[in-house]
Design a protein around this motif. Structure first.
Motif, mmCIF file in Angstrom:
data_model
loop_
_atom_site.group_PDB
_atom_site.id
_atom_site.type_symbol
_atom_site.label_atom_id
_atom_site.label_comp_id
_atom_site.label_asym_id
_atom_site.label_seq_id
_atom_site.Cartn_x
_atom_site.Cartn_y
_atom_site.Cartn_z
ATOM 1 N N VAL A 1 29.121 45.712 27.917
ATOM 2 C CA VAL A 1 28.702 44.344 27.596
ATOM 3 C C VAL A 1 29.383 43.810 26.336
ATOM 4 C CG1 VAL A 1 26.479 44.592 28.739
ATOM 5 C CG2 VAL A 1 26.672 45.125 26.310
ATOM 6 N N ALA A 2 30.441 44.476 25.861
ATOM 7 C CA ALA A 2 31.072 44.094 24.591
ATOM 8 C C ALA A 2 31.565 42.646 24.592
ATOM 9 C CB ALA A 2 32.219 45.034 24.265
ATOM 10 N N ASN A 3 32.036 42.147 25.715
ATOM 11 C CA ASN A 3 32.592 40.794 25.752
ATOM 12 C C ASN A 3 31.604 39.755 26.277
ATOM 13 O OD1 ASN A 3 35.078 41.643 24.765
ATOM 14 N ND2 ASN A 3 35.752 42.243 26.804
ATOM 15 N N ILE A 4 30.392 40.152 26.507
ATOM 16 C CA ILE A 4 29.382 39.217 27.008
ATOM 17 C C ILE A 4 28.696 38.544 25.834
ATOM 18 C CG2 ILE A 4 27.225 39.042 28.306
ATOM 19 C CD1 ILE A 4 28.204 41.352 30.023
ATOM 20 N N ARG A 5 28.438 37.257 25.978
ATOM 21 C CA ARG A 5 27.814 36.486 24.895
ATOM 22 C C ARG A 5 26.357 36.892 24.708
ATOM 23 N NH1 ARG A 5 30.769 31.903 23.452
ATOM 24 N NH2 ARG A 5 28.900 30.852 22.718
ATOM 25 N N LEU A 6 25.915 36.806 23.466
ATOM 26 C CA LEU A 6 24.528 37.131 23.126
ATOM 27 C C LEU A 6 23.595 35.990 23.520
ATOM 28 C CD1 LEU A 6 25.047 38.567 19.545
ATOM 29 C CD2 LEU A 6 24.154 39.806 21.496
ATOM 30 N N THR A 7 22.398 36.353 23.961
ATOM 31 C CA THR A 7 21.369 35.346 24.233
ATOM 32 C C THR A 7 20.441 35.264 23.028
ATOM 33 O OG1 THR A 7 19.823 36.932 25.190
ATOM 34 C CG2 THR A 7 21.414 35.908 26.702
ATOM 35 N N ASP A 8 19.609 34.232 23.015
ATOM 36 C CA ASP A 8 18.650 34.083 21.913
ATOM 37 C C ASP A 8 17.659 35.242 21.895
ATOM 38 O OD1 ASP A 8 19.834 31.734 21.084
ATOM 39 O OD2 ASP A 8 18.487 30.460 22.261
ATOM 40 N N GLU A 9 17.255 35.704 23.064
ATOM 41 C CA GLU A 9 16.316 36.818 23.137
ATOM 42 C C GLU A 9 16.949 38.102 22.602
ATOM 43 O OE1 GLU A 9 12.862 38.977 23.896
ATOM 44 O OE2 GLU A 9 13.223 36.836 23.713
ATOM 45 N N GLU A 10 18.222 38.334 22.906
ATOM 46 C CA GLU A 10 18.908 39.519 22.387
ATOM 47 C C GLU A 10 19.061 39.445 20.872
ATOM 48 O OE1 GLU A 10 21.563 40.487 26.370
ATOM 49 O OE2 GLU A 10 22.370 39.151 24.819
ATOM 50 N N ARG A 11 19.319 38.251 20.344
ATOM 51 C CA ARG A 11 19.365 38.085 18.878
ATOM 52 C C ARG A 11 18.006 38.387 18.259
ATOM 53 N NH1 ARG A 11 24.206 35.254 17.932
ATOM 54 N NH2 ARG A 11 24.535 33.765 19.587
ATOM 55 N N VAL B 1 28.776 36.162 18.237
ATOM 56 C CA VAL B 1 28.837 35.476 19.518
ATOM 57 C C VAL B 1 28.701 36.462 20.674
ATOM 58 C CG1 VAL B 1 30.277 34.020 20.996
ATOM 59 C CG2 VAL B 1 30.262 33.656 18.527
ATOM 60 N N THR B 2 29.362 37.623 20.571
ATOM 61 C CA THR B 2 29.348 38.593 21.665
ATOM 62 C C THR B 2 28.670 39.895 21.226
ATOM 63 O OG1 THR B 2 31.464 39.550 21.064
ATOM 64 C CG2 THR B 2 31.519 37.681 22.585
ATOM 65 N N HIS B 3 28.401 40.723 22.210
ATOM 66 C CA HIS B 3 27.792 42.024 21.927
ATOM 67 C C HIS B 3 28.718 42.908 21.094
ATOM 68 C CE1 HIS B 3 24.112 42.079 24.429
ATOM 69 N NE2 HIS B 3 24.729 41.094 25.062
ATOM 70 N N GLY B 4 30.012 42.763 21.257
ATOM 71 C CA GLY B 4 30.971 43.559 20.502
ATOM 72 C C GLY B 4 30.867 43.327 19.006
ATOM 73 N N GLU B 5 30.401 42.154 18.601
ATOM 74 C CA GLU B 5 30.269 41.839 17.179
ATOM 75 C C GLU B 5 29.011 42.459 16.562
ATOM 76 O OE1 GLU B 5 30.645 37.609 16.688
ATOM 77 O OE2 GLU B 5 32.374 37.554 18.026
ATOM 78 N N LEU B 6 28.171 43.099 17.381
ATOM 79 C CA LEU B 6 26.977 43.755 16.847
ATOM 80 C C LEU B 6 27.296 45.104 16.225
ATOM 81 C CD1 LEU B 6 24.306 43.101 19.616
ATOM 82 C CD2 LEU B 6 24.612 41.902 17.458
ATOM 83 N N GLN B 7 28.390 45.719 16.626
ATOM 84 C CA GLN B 7 28.738 47.060 16.133
ATOM 85 C C GLN B 7 28.802 47.111 14.610
ATOM 86 O OE1 GLN B 7 30.107 49.317 18.746
ATOM 87 N NE2 GLN B 7 30.174 51.090 17.416
ATOM 88 N N PRO B 8 29.537 46.239 13.918
ATOM 89 C CA PRO B 8 29.565 46.328 12.456
ATOM 90 C C PRO B 8 28.225 45.936 11.808
ATOM 91 C CG PRO B 8 30.999 44.543 13.223
ATOM 92 C CD PRO B 8 30.496 45.261 14.430
#
Length: 163
Positions: free
Chosen positions: A34-44, A76-83
């Motif tokens: 899901v690294a390139n999938i956009r985040l939803t408000d619920e996931e945030r 914006v995406t799940h990939g940006e959650l890693q750092p």
């Protein structure tokens, strides 16, 4: 002075380490998918709750919490959650939750009981007529078979992913 050797890990320890590594690998694989999938408000919201929990248990100080929450809101995406979660446990967003066993396991359990029943009854007959050894040979394995089948049917597996 007595020389201490490191204790050999037991089989249980090795199995535990292997299952933990397998769980960690599944979490990493879920993150990659899901690294390139956009985040939803619920996931945030879920990730914000995870950061707040890390702050509550003392893994983050207040300034670090605010920096990470700001970065989370800009992500914006799940990939940006890693750092954002570097040095912290993986967000609960990627954790696997237990799934209930299917009815087919209980059907298999009923079949196992039906297979064990003649042996159990034969063991009872031997017990009534004073043949304790024959009763143990027939009855005890049938009881153990039924108990093992029950534990297997009752067990849960971890395969589904929380969305």
């Amino acid at each position: 002075m007595v020389e201490r050797r490191p204790a050999k890990p037991s089989v249980g320890d090795l199995i535990g380490l292997a299952s933990a590594a397998g769980q960690e690998a599944r979490v990493v694989a879920a993150r990659r998918r899901v690294a390139n999938i956009r985040l939803t408000d619920e996931e945030r919201r879920i990730c914000t709750d995870d950061l707040a929990e890390a702050f509550a248990v003392g893994r983050l100080d207040e300034d670090e919490l605010h920096r990470r929450v700001d970065r989370l809101n800009e992500a914006v995406t799940h990939g940006e959650l890693q750092p954002i979660f570097a040095g912290l446990p993986a967000p609960s967003l990627y954790q696997l939750e237990p799934r209930k066993t299917g009815r087919w396991r209980w059907a298999a359990f009923v079949g196992a009981v039906w297979l064990a029943l003649p042996f159990f009854l034969l063991g009872l007959v031997f017990l009534v007529f004073g043949r304790e050894l024959a009763a143990a040979i027939f009855g005890l394995p049938a009881i153990l078979w039924t108990l093992v089948a029950y534990r297997w049917a009752k067990g849960t597996t971890r395969r589904s992913r929380r969305t």
